[in-house]
Design a protein around this motif. Structure first.
Motif, PDB file in Angstrom:
ATOM      1  N   PHE A 193      -5.916  46.249  19.833  1.00  4.43           N
ATOM      2  CA  PHE A 193      -6.528  45.807  20.923  1.00  4.43           C
ATOM      3  C   PHE A 193      -6.724  46.818  21.737  1.00  4.43           C
ATOM      4  CE2 PHE A 193      -6.234  42.945  25.027  1.00  4.43           C
ATOM      5  CZ  PHE A 193      -7.337  42.311  24.755  1.00  4.43           C
ATOM      6  N   LEU A 194      -7.938  47.073  22.470  1.00  3.15           N
ATOM      7  CA  LEU A 194      -8.329  48.213  23.077  1.00  3.15           C
ATOM      8  C   LEU A 194      -7.888  47.908  24.660  1.00  3.15           C
ATOM      9  CD1 LEU A 194     -12.151  48.970  21.848  1.00  3.15           C
ATOM     10  CD2 LEU A 194      -9.961  50.160  21.477  1.00  3.15           C
ATOM     11  N   VAL A 195      -7.392  49.143  25.307  1.00  2.00           N
ATOM     12  CA  VAL A 195      -7.225  48.966  26.619  1.00  2.00           C
ATOM     13  C   VAL A 195      -8.046  49.595  27.558  1.00  2.00           C
ATOM     14  CG1 VAL A 195      -5.477  49.369  28.627  1.00  2.00           C
ATOM     15  CG2 VAL A 195      -4.732  48.657  26.313  1.00  2.00           C
ATOM     16  N   ARG A 196      -9.007  49.005  28.228  1.00  2.20           N
ATOM     17  CA  ARG A 196     -10.433  49.762  28.967  1.00  2.20           C
ATOM     18  C   ARG A 196      -9.527  49.968  30.494  1.00  2.20           C
ATOM     19  NH1 ARG A 196     -14.875  46.720  26.006  1.00  2.20           N
ATOM     20  NH2 ARG A 196     -13.404  45.400  24.593  1.00  2.20           N
ATOM     21  N   ASN A 197     -10.782  51.210  30.596  1.00  2.00           N
ATOM     22  CA  ASN A 197     -10.440  51.621  32.224  1.00  2.00           C
ATOM     23  C   ASN A 197     -11.448  50.636  33.114  1.00  2.00           C
ATOM     24  OD1 ASN A 197     -10.580  52.779  34.636  1.00  2.00           O
ATOM     25  ND2 ASN A 197     -10.960  55.085  33.600  1.00  2.00           N
ATOM     26  N   GLY A 198     -10.886  49.578  33.581  1.00  2.00           N
ATOM     27  CA  GLY A 198     -11.679  48.839  34.688  1.00  2.00           C
ATOM     28  C   GLY A 198     -12.343  49.378  35.956  1.00  2.00           C
ATOM     29  N   GLY A 199     -11.584  50.592  36.459  1.00  2.00           N
ATOM     30  CA  GLY A 199     -12.305  51.271  37.619  1.00  2.00           C
ATOM     31  C   GLY A 199     -11.335  51.874  38.233  1.00  2.00           C
ATOM     32  N   PRO A 200     -11.644  52.457  39.448  1.00  2.00           N
ATOM     33  CA  PRO A 200     -10.811  53.195  40.094  1.00  2.00           C
ATOM     34  C   PRO A 200      -9.752  52.500  41.026  1.00  2.00           C
ATOM     35  CG  PRO A 200     -12.855  53.302  41.096  1.00  2.00           C
ATOM     36  CD  PRO A 200     -12.793  52.537  39.947  1.00  2.00           C
ATOM     37  N   VAL A 201      -9.731  51.250  41.323  1.00  2.00           N
ATOM     38  CA  VAL A 201      -8.803  50.445  42.266  1.00  2.00           C
ATOM     39  C   VAL A 201      -7.599  49.915  41.311  1.00  2.00           C
ATOM     40  CG1 VAL A 201      -8.837  48.869  44.225  1.00  2.00           C
ATOM     41  CG2 VAL A 201     -10.926  50.021  43.707  1.00  2.00           C
ATOM     42  N   GLU A 202      -6.300  50.166  41.903  1.00  2.03           N
ATOM     43  CA  GLU A 202      -5.297  49.583  41.374  1.00  2.03           C
ATOM     44  C   GLU A 202      -5.027  49.877  39.870  1.00  2.03           C
ATOM     45  OE1 GLU A 202      -3.691  45.860  42.552  1.00  2.03           O
ATOM     46  OE2 GLU A 202      -5.185  45.396  44.069  1.00  2.03           O
ATOM     47  N   VAL A 203      -5.339  51.098  39.599  1.00  3.53           N
ATOM     48  CA  VAL A 203      -5.295  51.643  38.273  1.00  3.53           C
ATOM     49  C   VAL A 203      -4.021  51.241  37.224  1.00  3.53           C
ATOM     50  CG1 VAL A 203      -6.992  53.520  38.734  1.00  3.53           C
ATOM     51  CG2 VAL A 203      -4.575  53.871  38.748  1.00  3.53           C
ATOM     52  N   ARG A 204      -3.030  50.741  37.830  1.00  2.00           N
ATOM     53  CA  ARG A 204      -1.680  50.491  37.062  1.00  2.00           C
ATOM     54  C   ARG A 204      -1.734  49.235  37.025  1.00  2.00           C
ATOM     55  NH1 ARG A 204       1.862  54.727  36.561  1.00  2.00           N
ATOM     56  NH2 ARG A 204       3.589  53.081  36.155  1.00  2.00           N
ATOM     57  N   ARG A 205      -2.621  48.163  37.318  1.00  2.00           N
ATOM     58  CA  ARG A 205      -2.511  46.869  37.286  1.00  2.00           C
ATOM     59  C   ARG A 205      -3.465  46.483  36.220  1.00  2.00           C
ATOM     60  NH1 ARG A 205      -3.671  42.395  42.150  1.00  2.00           N
ATOM     61  NH2 ARG A 205      -3.342  40.706  40.519  1.00  2.00           N
ATOM     62  N   GLY A 206      -2.992  45.551  35.401  1.00  2.00           N
ATOM     63  CA  GLY A 206      -3.967  44.887  34.152  1.00  2.00           C
ATOM     64  C   GLY A 206      -4.587  43.857  34.352  1.00  2.00           C
TER      65      GLY A 206
ATOM     66  N   LYS B 105     -11.375  35.090  22.399  1.00  2.00           N
ATOM     67  CA  LYS B 105     -11.972  36.440  23.065  1.00  2.00           C
ATOM     68  C   LYS B 105     -11.319  37.036  24.023  1.00  2.00           C
ATOM     69  CE  LYS B 105     -16.460  34.972  21.107  1.00  2.00           C
ATOM     70  NZ  LYS B 105     -17.794  34.776  21.269  1.00  2.00           N
ATOM     71  N   ALA B 106     -11.123  38.278  24.128  1.00  2.00           N
ATOM     72  CA  ALA B 106     -10.391  38.908  25.315  1.00  2.00           C
ATOM     73  C   ALA B 106     -10.568  40.261  25.422  1.00  2.00           C
ATOM     74  CB  ALA B 106      -9.107  38.517  25.261  1.00  2.00           C
ATOM     75  N   LEU B 107     -10.723  40.954  26.377  1.00  3.83           N
ATOM     76  CA  LEU B 107     -10.733  42.377  26.813  1.00  3.83           C
ATOM     77  C   LEU B 107      -9.635  42.721  27.878  1.00  3.83           C
ATOM     78  CD1 LEU B 107     -12.469  43.508  29.368  1.00  3.83           C
ATOM     79  CD2 LEU B 107     -14.071  42.741  27.918  1.00  3.83           C
ATOM     80  N   MET B 108      -8.978  43.670  27.767  1.00  2.29           N
ATOM     81  CA  MET B 108      -8.123  44.048  28.808  1.00  2.29           C
ATOM     82  C   MET B 108      -8.310  45.544  29.431  1.00  2.29           C
ATOM     83  SD  MET B 108      -4.042  44.967  28.456  1.00  2.29           S
ATOM     84  CE  MET B 108      -3.013  45.504  30.062  1.00  2.29           C
ATOM     85  N   THR B 109      -8.369  45.371  30.803  1.00  2.00           N
ATOM     86  CA  THR B 109      -8.607  46.821  31.648  1.00  2.00           C
ATOM     87  C   THR B 109      -7.329  47.110  32.296  1.00  2.00           C
ATOM     88  OG1 THR B 109      -9.566  45.680  33.621  1.00  2.00           O
ATOM     89  CG2 THR B 109     -10.921  46.156  31.873  1.00  2.00           C
ATOM     90  N   LEU B 110      -7.149  48.337  32.687  1.00  2.00           N
ATOM     91  CA  LEU B 110      -6.236  48.834  33.943  1.00  2.00           C
ATOM     92  C   LEU B 110      -7.068  49.314  34.731  1.00  2.00           C
ATOM     93  CD1 LEU B 110      -3.563  50.963  31.810  1.00  2.00           C
ATOM     94  CD2 LEU B 110      -3.440  48.441  32.821  1.00  2.00           C
ATOM     95  N   GLY B 111      -6.986  48.682  36.024  1.00  2.00           N
ATOM     96  CA  GLY B 111      -7.815  48.789  37.187  1.00  2.00           C
ATOM     97  C   GLY B 111      -8.896  47.891  37.299  1.00  2.00           C
ATOM     98  N   TYR B 112      -9.657  48.128  38.452  1.00  2.00           N
ATOM     99  CA  TYR B 112     -10.795  47.293  38.555  1.00  2.00           C
ATOM    100  C   TYR B 112     -11.780  48.160  39.685  1.00  2.00           C
ATOM    101  CZ  TYR B 112      -9.178  45.481  43.100  1.00  2.00           C
ATOM    102  OH  TYR B 112      -9.000  45.381  44.358  1.00  2.00           O
ATOM    103  N   SER B 113     -13.157  47.863  39.643  1.00  2.00           N
ATOM    104  CA  SER B 113     -14.188  48.241  40.560  1.00  2.00           C
ATOM    105  C   SER B 113     -14.247  47.433  41.906  1.00  2.00           C
ATOM    106  CB  SER B 113     -15.374  48.745  39.870  1.00  2.00           C
ATOM    107  OG  SER B 113     -14.801  49.412  38.617  1.00  2.00           O
ATOM    108  N   GLY B 114     -14.275  47.916  43.048  1.00  2.00           N
ATOM    109  CA  GLY B 114     -14.397  46.949  44.189  1.00  2.00           C
ATOM    110  C   GLY B 114     -15.498  47.410  45.028  1.00  2.00           C
ATOM    111  N   TRP B 115     -16.216  46.523  45.659  1.00  2.00           N
ATOM    112  CA  TRP B 115     -17.401  46.766  46.701  1.00  2.00           C
ATOM    113  C   TRP B 115     -16.934  45.998  47.960  1.00  2.00           C
ATOM    114  CZ3 TRP B 115     -18.091  46.193  41.856  1.00  2.00           C
ATOM    115  CH2 TRP B 115     -18.775  47.116  40.907  1.00  2.00           C
ATOM    116  N   ALA B 116     -17.040  46.598  49.207  1.00  2.00           N
ATOM    117  CA  ALA B 116     -16.889  45.840  50.454  1.00  2.00           C
ATOM    118  C   ALA B 116     -18.285  45.089  50.642  1.00  2.00           C
ATOM    119  CB  ALA B 116     -16.781  46.952  51.770  1.00  2.00           C
TER     120      ALA B 116
END
Length: 200
Positions: free
Chosen positions: A83-96, A136-147
């Protein structure tokens, strides 16, 4: 994550869509990225990059969180172990975060779009490791956010293309070709895209 909770009280027009970085994207963290928008409202937006893979493996995360010990992790079925772990973005990079089909629901699960939900608790990792997770599922560490207004401005300034997100393209594990396949799905010729982006 307040953006996520607030945005999903009133579904934004980008919820459940893909963002594709244009060739002229100035932020190298997002070059050739495909982002699935989980939440969008007047207060901002939140999404997950789905075409970047982390060095860390799923089994390593389970062991770190104490969900499994090392011996149990070794004994996991191959499908779960891979099961792949993806890089969801530069915010809260240790959170899944786990984006998944709506056949798995807990109190902490939040609806994103039709048939798609997001869960950010250890319970879903435990369920996936035990073969009781969503179809169906995918997992990331971190997310991308916009103000507020930031994503709309970036789109207006030729930073992103947007399109609907077919489930098969969202969840498939062919990471390397995902950007180009989604462009093809949109009917966009990458060579013409590059010339347009050069004038942004």
């Amino acid at each position: 994550m307040e953006i996520f909770r607030d945005a999903n009280k009133e579904t934004g027009f980008l919820n459940g869509q893909f963002l594709l970085a244009m060739p002229g994207m100035e932020d190298s963290r997002f070059a050739r990225s495909v982002i699935y928008v989980c939440a969008h409202s007047e207060k901002g937006a939140m999404g997950l990059i789905i075409n970047r893979v982390q060095d860390m493996e799923f089994a390593d995360i389970l062991v770190q969180l104490g969900v499994l010990d090392e011996q149990q992790a070794i004994m996991m079925p191959e499908r779960t172990r891979d099961f792949l772990v993806r890089n969801g973005g530069p915010v809260e990079v240790r959170r899944g975060f786990v984006l998944h089909s709506d056949d798995y629901l807990t109190d902490s699960t939040m609806p994103v779009a039709e048939e798609i939900c997001l869960t950010g608790t250890v319970d879903i990792l435990r369920a996936i490791s035990g073969g009781r997770g969503p179809r169906k599922a995918l997992m990331t560490l971190g997310y991308s956010g916009w103000a507020s207004g930031q994503l709309e401005n970036e789109i207006a300034n030729n930073g992103w293309l947007t399109c609907q997100a077919p489930h098969e393209m969202l969840f498939d594990t062919d990471i390397d070709s995902k950007y180009d396949r989604i462009l093809a799905y949109m009917g966009v010729d990458p060579s013409r895209l590059a010339s347009v982006a050069g004038h942004a």
